[in-house]
Design an enzyme around this catalytic site. Sequence first.
Site, PDB file in Angstrom:
ATOM      1  N   SER A 130       0.814  -1.211   0.000  1.00  0.00           N
ATOM      2  CA  SER A 130       0.000   0.000   0.000  1.00  0.00           C
ATOM      3  C   SER A 130       0.849   1.263   0.000  1.00  0.00           C
ATOM      4  O   SER A 130       0.321   2.358  -0.174  1.00  0.00           O
ATOM      5  CB  SER A 130      -0.907   0.019   1.237  1.00  0.00           C
ATOM      6  OG  SER A 130      -0.125   0.008   2.421  1.00  0.00           O
ATOM      7  N   HIS A 181      -3.316  -3.937  -5.456  1.00  0.00           N
ATOM      8  CA  HIS A 181      -3.581  -3.443  -4.109  1.00  0.00           C
ATOM      9  C   HIS A 181      -5.056  -3.587  -3.750  1.00  0.00           C
ATOM     10  O   HIS A 181      -5.901  -2.829  -4.209  1.00  0.00           O
ATOM     11  CB  HIS A 181      -3.147  -1.970  -3.994  1.00  0.00           C
ATOM     12  CG  HIS A 181      -3.339  -1.403  -2.620  1.00  0.00           C
ATOM     13  ND1 HIS A 181      -3.669  -0.083  -2.399  1.00  0.00           N
ATOM     14  CD2 HIS A 181      -3.254  -1.988  -1.396  1.00  0.00           C
ATOM     15  CE1 HIS A 181      -3.774   0.114  -1.100  1.00  0.00           C
ATOM     16  NE2 HIS A 181      -3.539  -1.023  -0.474  1.00  0.00           N
ATOM     17  N   GLU A 192      -6.511  -1.490  -6.811  1.00  0.00           N
ATOM     18  CA  GLU A 192      -5.634  -0.610  -7.585  1.00  0.00           C
ATOM     19  C   GLU A 192      -4.642  -1.470  -8.369  1.00  0.00           C
ATOM     20  O   GLU A 192      -3.885  -2.240  -7.777  1.00  0.00           O
ATOM     21  CB  GLU A 192      -4.890   0.360  -6.663  1.00  0.00           C
ATOM     22  CG  GLU A 192      -5.790   1.398  -6.024  1.00  0.00           C
ATOM     23  CD  GLU A 192      -5.056   2.313  -5.056  1.00  0.00           C
ATOM     24  OE1 GLU A 192      -5.376   3.514  -5.017  1.00  0.00           O
ATOM     25  OE2 GLU A 192      -4.160   1.826  -4.325  1.00  0.00           O
ATOM     26  N   ASN A 234      -4.577   6.279  -1.010  1.00  0.00           N
ATOM     27  CA  ASN A 234      -3.832   6.730   0.171  1.00  0.00           C
ATOM     28  C   ASN A 234      -3.209   8.103  -0.013  1.00  0.00           C
ATOM     29  O   ASN A 234      -2.858   8.761   0.965  1.00  0.00           O
ATOM     30  CB  ASN A 234      -2.758   5.706   0.543  1.00  0.00           C
ATOM     31  CG  ASN A 234      -3.330   4.558   1.348  1.00  0.00           C
ATOM     32  OD1 ASN A 234      -4.274   4.735   2.119  1.00  0.00           O
ATOM     33  ND2 ASN A 234      -2.783   3.375   1.165  1.00  0.00           N
TER      34      ASN A 234
END
Length: 510
Positions: free
Chosen positions: A123, A144, A156, A194
Amino acid sequence: MNALSPQDLIAVIGAGAMGSGIVQVALNAGHRVALYDAAPAALAKGVASIDATYRRLLEKGKIDAATHADRTARLLPAATLADLADAALVIEAIVENLDIKASVLGEVEALLGEHAIIATNTSSLSVTAIGARLKRPAQVAGLHFFNPAPLLPLVEIVSGKATSPEVADTLFATALAWKKTPVRCASTPGFIVNRVARPFYGEALRLLADRAASAATIDAILRDAGGFRMGAFELMDLIGHDVNYAVTKSVYDALYQDPRYKPSLLQKDLVDAGWLGRKSGQGFYPYGENAVRPEPAVAPDAPRPSNIIIEGDLGVAAPLAQLARDAGLEVAVTEAAGRALLWIDGVAVALTDGRSALRRLADGDPAGVVFDLAFDYAGGSAIALAAADLAQSGALQTATGFFQALGKRVLVVEDVPGLVIMRTVAMLANEAADVVQQGVASAGDTDLAMVNGVNYPRGPLAWADLVGAATVQRVLANLAAAYGEDRYRSAPLMLRHALNGRPFHTGEPV
């Protein structure tokens, strides 16, 4: 663009919560799945956890006995890495350490066929850097998942510098076949979610540090007026402050201390104290059997107004006019170029443009009370207000009475620039615009990621389209002027859309 066949063996390295979740996703899609963990006890625990999950689904009638037997039969505990040699796809879900990941993947790469794909569930680490440590970097990509992997739809698909387009295409098609929502992005710090999500936490922490309102009040505004599933503070408590702070610090350091991502001393203090949130029993909120959750500060009842005049175009807040009429209030409308004001019994009230109410008065603007952006003015249950120190006597009470007449709970905050939702949305949209500008992801994938990865009520760029890029840019400029910080600089793409008036989405907003 072909997905991997259900006949292809999938291998997962790491039997923790994430690895076990990914195993279930692949099992549900019909694959045989080999699960490996360097610790035999961890492997046994992971297998038992997966079996227990399927048993619960069986007991609840979500799957039948044949499905339960089939899925558990296709789970293949692997005693050694050599047991993964026939895999078409290996997904690594181990500790977030580049050296350890590269070492383990280097070992398994030597065992795999030349066309096998190696995926990392990292991540925060660079997929490019991981691929560079291996002999076939073109076969390496990020895959991800979000925790819990069987439930959250987003994946992702992260391409490193050397990742083959065909590999990314295969992973995208495979994720679709696994009934996931895949998005494509480049390997940059934080990928999409993120990175773009940092302002959601960062602005809430900044507001709390500035004593704009309590954590409970800010959370209530984000939830009940902003439409977010959870407030920032309760979400940080759920994630764990050690984890959330580490991600923020990682993105901040990876982007060379860009002030947009600067970590908060308030959160560091919680981490230092061991107040990590739900898992420790204390974070911004207390947890446990006898914990008493603090309540937001709701304004007391105020008199119902009698005279409402709308001057100019309220823009995104235009639904307030019909709400007022539906509430039985008399509403008059007057034209005014360049003005957007609500006159409530002679009190000027305006949607925040990033300036404090006091700054507006100092600039010669009559609005001594400002209200916040809302996800849905018609359907939302709350609204946030702030008043200048120099606002006319009773102005805040008058504005409060108007919004209460519309059926809203009024949450009062200090007179801070941009209030809560407007500044948060402006910063989220600005970050999303930078992601698109820098080629990390498309506008559509960026919004799709934020809606499906962190349950945002609307994609940040779709929200910018609704509010108007020019308004977002104005809010950012006023925040930058108020704080004197590069943190609030406009992304070049946001400024371009503000000037040319084009939406980020040409089709239906995400």
